[in-house]
Design an enzyme around this catalytic site. Structure first.
Site, PDB file in Angstrom:
ATOM      1  N   HIS A   1       1.469  72.450  -5.137  1.00 11.58           N
ATOM      2  CA  HIS A   1       2.953  71.703  -4.717  1.00 11.58           C
ATOM      3  C   HIS A   1       3.964  72.474  -4.972  1.00 11.58           C
ATOM      4  O   HIS A   1       4.808  72.427  -4.312  1.00 11.58           O
ATOM      5  CB  HIS A   1       2.818  70.427  -5.209  1.00 11.58           C
ATOM      6  CG  HIS A   1       4.184  69.388  -5.354  1.00 11.58           C
ATOM      7  ND1 HIS A   1       4.871  69.391  -6.293  1.00 11.58           N
ATOM      8  CD2 HIS A   1       4.704  68.579  -4.225  1.00 11.58           C
ATOM      9  CE1 HIS A   1       5.988  68.668  -5.782  1.00 11.58           C
ATOM     10  NE2 HIS A   1       5.770  68.315  -4.798  1.00 11.58           N
TER      11      HIS A   1
ATOM     12  N   GLU B   1       4.546  75.117  -2.756  1.00 10.65           N
ATOM     13  CA  GLU B   1       5.122  74.604  -1.301  1.00 10.65           C
ATOM     14  C   GLU B   1       6.702  74.664  -1.537  1.00 10.65           C
ATOM     15  O   GLU B   1       7.399  74.733  -0.590  1.00 10.65           O
ATOM     16  CB  GLU B   1       4.491  73.323  -1.305  1.00 10.65           C
ATOM     17  CG  GLU B   1       5.216  72.424  -0.151  1.00 10.65           C
ATOM     18  CD  GLU B   1       5.497  71.116  -0.590  1.00 10.65           C
ATOM     19  OE1 GLU B   1       4.683  70.154  -0.862  1.00 10.65           O
ATOM     20  OE2 GLU B   1       6.660  70.578  -0.447  1.00 10.65           O
ATOM     21  N   HIS B   2       7.090  74.170  -2.663  1.00 13.43           N
ATOM     22  CA  HIS B   2       8.596  73.995  -3.105  1.00 13.43           C
ATOM     23  C   HIS B   2       9.316  75.355  -3.052  1.00 13.43           C
ATOM     24  O   HIS B   2      10.436  75.377  -2.515  1.00 13.43           O
ATOM     25  CB  HIS B   2       8.806  73.267  -4.215  1.00 13.43           C
ATOM     26  CG  HIS B   2       8.955  72.062  -4.230  1.00 13.43           C
ATOM     27  ND1 HIS B   2      10.248  71.351  -4.726  1.00 13.43           N
ATOM     28  CD2 HIS B   2       8.209  70.830  -4.066  1.00 13.43           C
ATOM     29  CE1 HIS B   2      10.008  70.006  -4.560  1.00 13.43           C
ATOM     30  NE2 HIS B   2       8.684  69.608  -3.962  1.00 13.43           N
TER      31      HIS B   2
ATOM     32  N   GLU C   1      10.731  64.653  -9.562  1.00 12.25           N
ATOM     33  CA  GLU C   1       9.888  64.172  -8.433  1.00 12.25           C
ATOM     34  C   GLU C   1       8.851  63.490  -9.207  1.00 12.25           C
ATOM     35  O   GLU C   1       8.243  62.307  -8.801  1.00 12.25           O
ATOM     36  CB  GLU C   1       9.609  65.169  -7.384  1.00 12.25           C
ATOM     37  CG  GLU C   1       8.639  64.643  -6.217  1.00 12.25           C
ATOM     38  CD  GLU C   1       8.133  65.979  -5.429  1.00 12.25           C
ATOM     39  OE1 GLU C   1       8.807  67.041  -5.605  1.00 12.25           O
ATOM     40  OE2 GLU C   1       7.310  65.450  -4.460  1.00 12.25           O
TER      41      GLU C   1
END
Lengths: 424, 424
Positions: free
Chosen positions: A67, A70-71, A143
């Site tokens: 994740h 991905e950012h 997040e």
């Protein structure tokens, strides 16, 4: 290019595996203005232990790397951010990470060429520095806090904790504030070099395209790439039993929410489409809108809307999930178990089966309404090793007898777990 | 144009959208009535009771079974606020006839069912079935109490309530628990009869409908024949008469168990000249429309203050809502940063490129209207409620004509009405 077709719904998919290993799937849709491209790598939150194909180095990575990566993919050496570049063209771009894959996508009506260039460029060119990795930790930390406050997400993660002892599916996709603090550019590059190799990736393109033309266009923009061997992923052994039957936490919700899971311990990937269809039919029969159980719960006010249900599977995990809101989750659960028992003992009613089959068939066809839904569906299915049209083409082979078999083999009480979030 | 509308009777309009972009046909019936404190709860309860049964399909079970036989047709209804109107919406979606596994007639059947659900409810002794009304009162109470479950939505609703205190748009669309107890099956039915005699009624059919005479089917429907022509009571969405507001900013803080704070700011535009709504729309995109916007860039990217930071323009109320999820101690820093962005736009601290990017973003969504069946219906319904019809092409042209100077001038009139913060 290989062509697969579903004549029932008048759709075709063109599939090509390039020399460098990349799989490209093109689903042409005449007369639509929207164009959708999604590029995915078979790398998700469960891939946290592996052997790098070239160096043979065994690597353990902190929770949340897929994740995090991905950012970070959007950031470019010249200080620009590809997400901004795409947005400035009126292109809707995004990315997401699941348990088993990471995907980069964009949707547009105009500026398709520029969008494709940008996507192909940024996914092929990572740029990680100590500074930009540190900065991201603040954003992802926020997040993670957002997920911590989300009762629905906590409900799901607790259900996974009940279903699995060691399987990494129980790890939060984003990781924890603690685990992401250990991420460095080196970790990100290792994962990138391993998992973002074309042979581990699939691209799906949906819109008003000539397949040959768009294929050539993509090919011309791919960087040369040496072949790499197979990535050896190391997972804990498959578990034949659940971890624990029950978990409950208190959060700020007005009414309890529940998730009931059945672990499919026989997950062997054989006939997974047929099995998925059968489970979908069974769930509709047990607790769908017209079911006796749902109607009864609705009248008693213990269910206000139909529970959600799904069968999640990959080679590493498989389970059925039923979730909803109820002031008396125990009663709903008892109703589900009683219904399963009754259907198992008395057999499945033919008229009921036929009616629900019609509904489930219609639900599969409706998935083809939108270019984005189609592209995402093809990508997710490819990552699971499934051919998407099979849901339509194999539908007729799912008989009442087959469904009855699935009912007795999967919906077992010893494989059932319950996760509940209760009001404070 | 693939869109046409025809008056069936005064106050009752049929809208047809011919399109082959979907596997489905979508049918909708919208009932518009002015938002009033004494009616909101009645409207919300009404939708819940109407979906319980019709004279032809007297229970939810029978409705669901019927829809399942129609290859998983789906029905839903609910309430929405549009400007100062409360809209009761009914939707029915079903496969287009050409995608059915065998030939069957579905279009007439769908129209009959949706009109039955709206205008031919099950009654007993000249009132609604008491069991349904009492059951739905309990359910609605749970839904209203459940508004705290989604913190982000809750914060947005609370900011709207504070900003439009004692005005129609400040009302909660599902109504109020304290108003429920006095509603009886008789009083609800009396309200319903009056409502359908006076309200504005719009019927939409979208999809592969070219081979059917939809107008004839609707005109000959016995429910439609029973309805009288009317001079409908509703609030015309007049774009140039929204009142100005120059009161000092209201600050509201509320506490709940949350790890992430939710900041919502409600802005008044205070500009009502012709075409100002198009300028406001571009202004909003520059402020918080996407990844290039001032809010995303400054609140999220540069300062890492938030994971979400965006703004939305509510055209019918000429208001903008800014929404951020932030760490609670960062409240003041976030508010200051946001105020600085508002100031920067007034000072012209944005480039021609920003203007162009923001227009592209809006134009992409305008072009996408015809790619989503419900969005297309909602667009045309918006035109129906407004005092003049703007086609999708004209809409796009008006956006293209907005200049930087116009945006700066509009920015000078923008005021912060309410700052709402949900913290721990």
């Amino acid at each position: 290019m290989k062509i697969v077709e579903s004549s029932k719904i008048q759709e075709k998919a063109y599939i090509e595996q390039l020399k460098n290993g990349l799989t490209i799937i093109i689903v042409p849709k005449k007369n639509t203005k929207k164009k959708y491209v999604i590029w995915g790598t078979h790398f998700g939150s469960i891939d946290n232990h592996f052997i790098m194909p070239k160096t043979k180095e065994e690597v353990y990575i902190p929770d949340g790397v897929a994740h995090f990566l991905e950012h970070k993919m959007f950031e470019q050496p010249d200080g620009t951010n590809s997400l901004d570049t795409l947005m400035s063209l009126g292109i809707d771009a995004n990315a997401y990470t699941t348990n088993n894959h990471t995907a980069y996508l964009f949707e547009c009506t105009n500026h398709f060429e520029e969008g494709l260039d940008e996507l192909l460029n940024y996914v092929q060119h990572p740029y990680f520095t100590d500074e930009n990795v540190e900065k991201e930790k603040g954003i992802i930390g926020q997040e993670i806090n957002m997920y911590d406050d989300d009762p629905g997400w906590q409900l799901y993660i607790n259900a996974m904790d009940c279903l699995y002892k060691e399987n990494p599916i129980k790890i939060d996709i984003a990781g924890t504030v603690e685990s992401i603090s250990k991420i460095t550019p080196d970790v990100l590059y290792k994962c990138y070099n391993t998992f973002y190799h074309p042979s581990n990736m699939t691209m799906v393109i949906c819109g008003d395209f000539e397949p040959e033309e768009i294929l050539e266009k993509v090919k011309s923009k791919l960087e040369p790439n040496e072949n790499q061997g197979e990535i050896k992923r190391i997972y804990p052994e498959k578990e034949q039993t659940i971890n624990k039957p029950f978990k409950s936490v208190k959060m700020e919700v007005s009414t309890p929410i529940f998730m009931i899971g059945f672990k499919d311990v026989q997950n062997d990937q054989e006939e997974s489409v047929k099995k998925h269809i059968a489970i979908q039919i069974l769930l509709e029969m047990i607790i769908g809108k017209s079911s006796k159980l749902y109607q009864e719960c609705y009248k008693q006010g213990i269910l206000l809307s139909q529970p959600d249900f799904d069968y999640e599977f990959s080679n590493q995990y498989a389970h059925i999930l039923i979730s909803g809101t109820s002031k008396d989750p125990q009663k709903v659960e008892k109703g589900i178990l009683d219904t399963i028992k009754e259907m198992r003992e008395n057999g499945i009613d033919q008229e009921h089966f036929e009616r629900i089959s019609r509904k489930v068939y219609g639900d599969f066809v409706i998935e083809y309404n939108n270019v984005g839904d189609i592209a995402r569906m093809f990508l997710a299915d490819t990552m699971k090793g499934v051919q998407t049209f099979d849901y339509i083409e194999q539908f007729e082979t799912v008989t009442r007898e087959y469904v009855q078999n699935i009912l007795s083999s999967i919906f077992k009480e010893e494989n059932k777990v319950t996760s509940i979030v209760e009001p404070n | 144009m693939n869109y046409q509308n025809q008056e069936i009777k005064s106050g009752i309009t049929l809208h047809q959208i011919q399109t082959e972009n979907y596997k489905t046909n979508l049918y909708a019936v919208f009932i518009a009535t002015p938002l009033k404190r004494e009616n909101v709860t009645l409207d919300a309860l009404l939708t819940a009771v109407l979906r319980r049964g019709t004279k032809n399909l007297p229970s939810q079970e029978q409705i669901s079974q019927k829809l399942e036989m129609m290859y998983g047709a789906s029905f839903d209804c609910g309430v929405e606020k549009t400007g100062d109107n409360h809209i009761i919406k009914f939707y029915l979606e079903a496969l287009s006839e050409e995608f059915l596994p065998k030939k069957e007639e579905l279009i007439e059947e769908c129209i009959k069912i949706i009109l039955d659900l709206a205008f031919n409810p099950l009654t007993e002794n000249n009132c609604f079935k008491p069991e349904y009304v009492e059951g739905e009162k309990k359910n609605l109470a749970q839904i209203i109490e459940g508004k705290i479950d989604n913190k982000s939505r809750y914060s947005y609703d609370r900011c709207t309530e504070e900003m439009f205190k004692d005005k129609p748009y400040g009302l909660y669309k599902f109504g109020y628990v304290e108003d429920l107890s006095k509603i009886t099956p008789e009083s609800l039915y009396e309200y319903y009869k009056k409502l359908i005699e006076n309200c504005k009624i719009d019927i939409f059919c979208s999809g592969r409908i070219q081979n059917h005479n939809i107008k004839e089917i609707v005109q000959n429907n016995e429910n439609i024949q029973k309805l009288q022509a009317r001079k409908p009571e509703y609030i015309v969405n007049n774009e140039t008469t929204e009142e100005e507001n120059n009161n000092p900013t209201k600050v509201v803080n509320e506490s709940m168990q949350v790890t992430q704070g939710k900041l919502v700011m409600g802005l008044n535009i205070n500009e009502t000249s012709e075409n100002s709504r198009f300028i406001a729309s571009v202004y909003n995109a520059i402020l918080g429309g996407g990844a290039n916007s001032k809010l995303f860039q400054n609140v999220r990217e540069k300062q890492s203050l938030a994971y979400t930071a965006n703004s939305g323009y509510v055209r019918a109320k000429n208001s903008i809502f800014i929404r951020c999820g932030i760490e609670i101690p960062n409240y003041q820093k976030a508010v200051d940063t946001i105020k600085q962005q508002l100031q920067d736009i007034q000072n012209g601290d944005f480039s021609q490129e920003d203007v162009q990017n923001s227009k592209e973003l809006i134009l992409a969504s305008v072009e996408g209207i015809t790619e989503e069946q419900d969005t297309e219906i909602t667009y045309y319904y918006g035109q129906e409620l407004a005092d003049q019809f703007v086609s999708i092409e004209e809409y796009a042209n008006k956006i293209k004509q907005v200049t930087k100077e116009q945006i700066m001038n509009l920015a000078k009139k923008v005021t912060i009405n309410t700052i709402y913060f949900l913290k721990d």
